[in-house]
Design an enzyme around this catalytic site. Sequence first.
Site, short mmCIF file in Angstrom:
data_model
loop_
_atom_site.label_atom_id
_atom_site.label_comp_id
_atom_site.label_asym_id
_atom_site.label_seq_id
_atom_site.Cartn_x
_atom_site.Cartn_y
_atom_site.Cartn_z
N PHE A 182 0.85 -1.40 0.04
CA PHE A 182 0.03 0.08 -0.06
C PHE A 182 0.64 1.27 -0.03
CE2 PHE A 182 -2.15 -3.27 2.47
CZ PHE A 182 -3.32 -3.22 1.79
N ASP A 183 0.34 2.13 -0.70
CA ASP A 183 0.79 3.53 -0.45
C ASP A 183 0.22 4.16 0.49
OD1 ASP A 183 1.89 6.20 -1.08
OD2 ASP A 183 -0.13 6.60 -1.76
N LYS A 184 0.66 4.88 1.41
CA LYS A 184 0.00 5.42 2.58
C LYS A 184 -1.10 6.47 2.51
CE LYS A 184 1.73 8.21 5.67
NZ LYS A 184 1.03 9.25 5.60
N VAL B 200 -1.44 -0.98 -4.05
CA VAL B 200 -2.64 -0.23 -4.07
C VAL B 200 -2.11 1.24 -3.87
CG1 VAL B 200 -4.92 0.40 -2.81
CG2 VAL B 200 -3.83 -2.17 -2.86
#
Length: 617
Positions: free
Chosen positions: A310-312, A507
Amino acid sequence: MQRFILSKKNHIMTISIILIVIGFVSKLVFKNQMIAICSLAIASVLGVLPIAIQAVQALKVKVISIDVLVTIAVIGAFLIKNLEESAIVTFLFLFGSFLEQRTLNKTRSAIKELTEMAPESALKLMENGEFEEVEVDEVDVGDVLLVKTGSKIPVDGTVLAGEGYVNEASITGESVPVSKKKDSGVYAGTILENGTIQIIANRVGEDTTFGRIIELVEEAQDSKSEAERFIDRFSKYYTPAVLVLAFMVWLIIRDVEIAITILVLGCPGALVIGVPVSNVAGIGNGARHGVLLKGSEIISDFSKVDTIVFDKTGTLTIGNPKVIDKEVYGGNTEKVLSYLASVEKESDHPLAKAIVEYIGDTTLYTVEKTDVVKGSGIVAYVDGHRVAVGNVSLMVKENVPLSEKAKADISSFQERGNSLVLTAVDGELKVLMGIRDQIREGVKEDLQKLKKLGVKNLVVLSGDNQGTVDLVAKELGLTETHENMLPEDKAAYIEKLIAKGQIVAFVGDGVNDSPSLVLAQVGIAMGGGTDVAIETSDVVLMNSDFSRLPHALGLAKATARNMRQNIIIAVGVIVILLASVFLSEWMNMTIGMLAHEGSILVVIFNGMRLLRYKLKY
């Protein structure tokens, strides 16, 4: 003529489905056989034309493609006058081709969009000591450039003079602008939101971070486009095998009818239809639940994912900073907040907007003698009082004393991942605010669902600082965290995971996520993110609704399972039918076609079950 027909494939597909509907309605409702036969015959002929042309082209280069397989199936249906099958087979094949081409066109357009976002010009220091506007291609390493408020930074470089805030969302994905001053590094494609800076060019053109993003997208798209579909591989061996079998039977027993029966029964109508039906039903279910799945190959890869990265910002978090923590010191808080809102109302900085939104409706005062302290904050006079709004550095410059409690609060706020905004009035600290991005509601529960669906590793990669990233990871129970990562770092990490044999989904929502979205076996974009992220992705969660991700993964697994079931049914029926030709006396073309049609109905109904799919937990 062939080129014209191939260019009108989508029009032919549309006409075919209309004719098929007319044919079935005429036959089943109005009992008009003539119209039904004519409609289905025309649909079959129109539908098979582009397929047959592609089959012939493939045969010319000695390739037995899926087009050859479908053409044989349609010819077989015509030989036994089963126009329903021939019409449906051609339509579904054309529809599958349409979906594939549409996805390909979208991913190609992503490179164009990225290129259009790149800076085109720069203010370059010339020999006469003046700055002149030049094409970005004319900038060389070592050149000194001037960047003004609102302009894109044209190269990767180092600040020589000046200060300002730079929006680095296109590179790091972080929504809060970053303070830049002498010796700070800057990236091409980022935007100077306020201030004026001079920079020296360190990397230009394709060597910049932004240029590398475009290159990574191109490379990843090229490698992903080489994937072959199962049906293509199967038909490479299956189609010639059936042809050879039918011909050998004719040579041995000289029975044309049996040879034709073998050819017809061997035509894989259920196989050709079964996979597209599962695919279309799965895509349809996803669309109704806010999930865009871009094709059958994506569904297959997605169903096998064991690692999700995941990107944050904008993914696990909302991407919109808000005031989360507040401490007040002394009295008259309402008036102090009015002073603060009056000062911040004049700023377009994201932190200022968050403060104004938090305070809400209040009395606003005239702001006078505003002094912007670069990299620290703002000092102004409001209602006759000197108001300082900014970070700890500004408080030091203003000689504002910080009590032990204030110092402890500052430390505590920072540990919780906050950006700090302190407000002092007439040299006394009055308010401390902590501003940070918020974790999306329900994300923790959604991550637990992903684990139940078989995802073993949940990883976050972020351009943000370690404290903020660790805070998010701890709250959500993530497997791994990596902070201060640029796009190329994220892409390298994705490649590392894939090299270990992991099936990786990424994501994200930003331009900076594009390389990782395409490099991962499955790229998943938040629908509220940038157009480039959406176009380069394989799966889109509409309206940036993270809760759709578990449904998307569960649906992909169900669809892939359904496809395998349909393949087994289709191949199993063909094997039984062909074996019955030789091992029984009762098998003939009529009985065989009844079983044939039955298998088609079975795979269709099996595929349609996906329309009702819902995640059980």
